[in-house]
Design a protein around this motif. Structure first.
Motif, mmCIF file in Angstrom:
data_model
loop_
_atom_site.group_PDB
_atom_site.id
_atom_site.type_symbol
_atom_site.label_atom_id
_atom_site.label_comp_id
_atom_site.label_asym_id
_atom_site.label_seq_id
_atom_site.Cartn_x
_atom_site.Cartn_y
_atom_site.Cartn_z
ATOM 1 N N SER A 125 51.588 16.604 14.500
ATOM 2 C CA SER A 125 50.330 16.086 13.967
ATOM 3 C C SER A 125 49.091 16.607 14.678
ATOM 4 O O SER A 125 47.995 16.568 14.123
ATOM 5 C CB SER A 125 50.324 14.550 14.034
ATOM 6 N N GLY A 126 49.250 17.079 15.908
ATOM 7 C CA GLY A 126 48.079 17.536 16.643
ATOM 8 C C GLY A 126 47.353 16.376 17.296
ATOM 9 O O GLY A 126 47.737 15.206 17.174
ATOM 10 N N GLU A 127 46.256 16.695 17.970
ATOM 11 C CA GLU A 127 45.543 15.693 18.770
ATOM 12 C C GLU A 127 44.983 14.551 17.932
ATOM 13 O O GLU A 127 44.745 13.454 18.443
ATOM 14 C CB GLU A 127 44.413 16.367 19.552
ATOM 15 N N ASP A 128 44.761 14.790 16.663
ATOM 16 C CA ASP A 128 44.186 13.750 15.807
ATOM 17 C C ASP A 128 45.249 12.856 15.169
ATOM 18 O O ASP A 128 44.933 11.974 14.363
ATOM 19 C CB ASP A 128 43.337 14.383 14.706
ATOM 20 N N GLY A 129 46.512 13.110 15.500
ATOM 21 C CA GLY A 129 47.587 12.316 14.916
ATOM 22 C C GLY A 129 47.466 10.843 15.281
ATOM 23 O O GLY A 129 47.144 10.495 16.411
ATOM 24 N N SER A 130 47.711 9.976 14.322
ATOM 25 C CA SER A 130 47.621 8.531 14.527
ATOM 26 C C SER A 130 49.021 7.920 14.578
ATOM 27 O O SER A 130 49.677 7.806 13.533
ATOM 28 C CB SER A 130 46.824 7.888 13.399
ATOM 29 N N SER A 164 47.527 5.474 21.543
ATOM 30 C CA SER A 164 47.086 6.768 21.038
ATOM 31 C C SER A 164 48.201 7.801 21.182
ATOM 32 O O SER A 164 49.179 7.592 21.917
ATOM 33 C CB SER A 164 45.860 7.247 21.817
ATOM 34 N N ARG A 165 48.038 8.936 20.506
ATOM 35 C CA ARG A 165 49.033 10.007 20.590
ATOM 36 C C ARG A 165 49.197 10.489 22.026
ATOM 37 O O ARG A 165 50.320 10.693 22.500
ATOM 38 C CB ARG A 165 48.649 11.178 19.684
#
Length: 211
Positions: A125-130, A164-165
């Motif tokens: 998902s990358g850093e913005d993954g929730s 958070s991720r």
């Protein structure tokens, strides 16, 4: 092993569970799940509804493995063969043999799919993954269909409380976030292979919908 979750321990256990002929060792499968329970417990009491059920299923399998018929519970394949031949699997109703190994492991099998889907989503998902959204999506693709409304509602509440991720990747105990992502990339194909072998075997014997 400590009570702290360690992704590498889970990888090692599930890797050891697979023989050269792709039989699944129940002892190592159970050890892999002990590790996954540590992950659930690290997420707080809100995940107790899944963690406690997993521990209960682990205890049943350990009891069967250590019981008088334990030699038949060396592998997933030998367990299925033995219980079907011995008519220990009730495919129509809960009564009869609710704690059969086949029925018990099916519950862990379904939960393994949920964790596999969730961790894969977290990985890509990358850093913005929730994590709340990823976990909810994975749940609705796997476990939700097998849970009553009350459990589904509790799950929805629990997912909203996930960290958070970046914090979640720290829970992997596999180094900095970028390293944890790499280790997940090693773990997930392994979990997927164990899941697929189990799914195929259960489908072959019409065991995927045991009550």
């Amino acid at each position: 092993m400590s009570d702290q979750f360690c992704l590498q321990e889970v990888i090692d256990s599930f890797r050891l569970s697979l023989s050269d002929t792709k039989e699944v060792s129940l002892d190592h499968y159970v050890e892999g799940w002990r590790g996954l329970v540590k992950l659930l417990n690290s997420l707080g009491s809100v995940f107790g509804f899944i963690s406690k059920d997993a521990v209960n299923k682990i205890d049943i399998l350990v009891s069967l493995r250590g019981g008088p018929g334990g030699a038949h519970y060396v592998s997933l394949q030998s367990m299925v063969q033995y219980e079907l031949q011995s008519e220990l699997v009730d495919q129509k109703q809960r009564g009869g043999h609710p704690e059969s190994g086949c029925r018990t492991l099916l519950r862990l099998h379904r939960a393994l799919r949920w964790l596999q889907l969730f961790l894969e989503g977290l990985r890509v998902s990358g850093e913005d993954g929730s994590p709340p959204a990823l976990c909810s999506q994975a749940y609705h693709q796997s476990l939700a269909q097998h849970h009553p409304w009350l459990i589904r509602t509790a799950a929805g509440v629990a997912f909203r409380m996930l960290p958070s991720r970046a914090s979640f990747l720290q829970l992997m105990n596999a180094g900095p976030p970028e390293q944890a992502v790499l280790v997940l990339g090693e773990a997930l194909p392994l979990l997927g292979e164990v899941y697929s072998i189990t799914e195929e075997l259960y489908a072959q014997h019409n065991l995927l919908n045991l009550p």
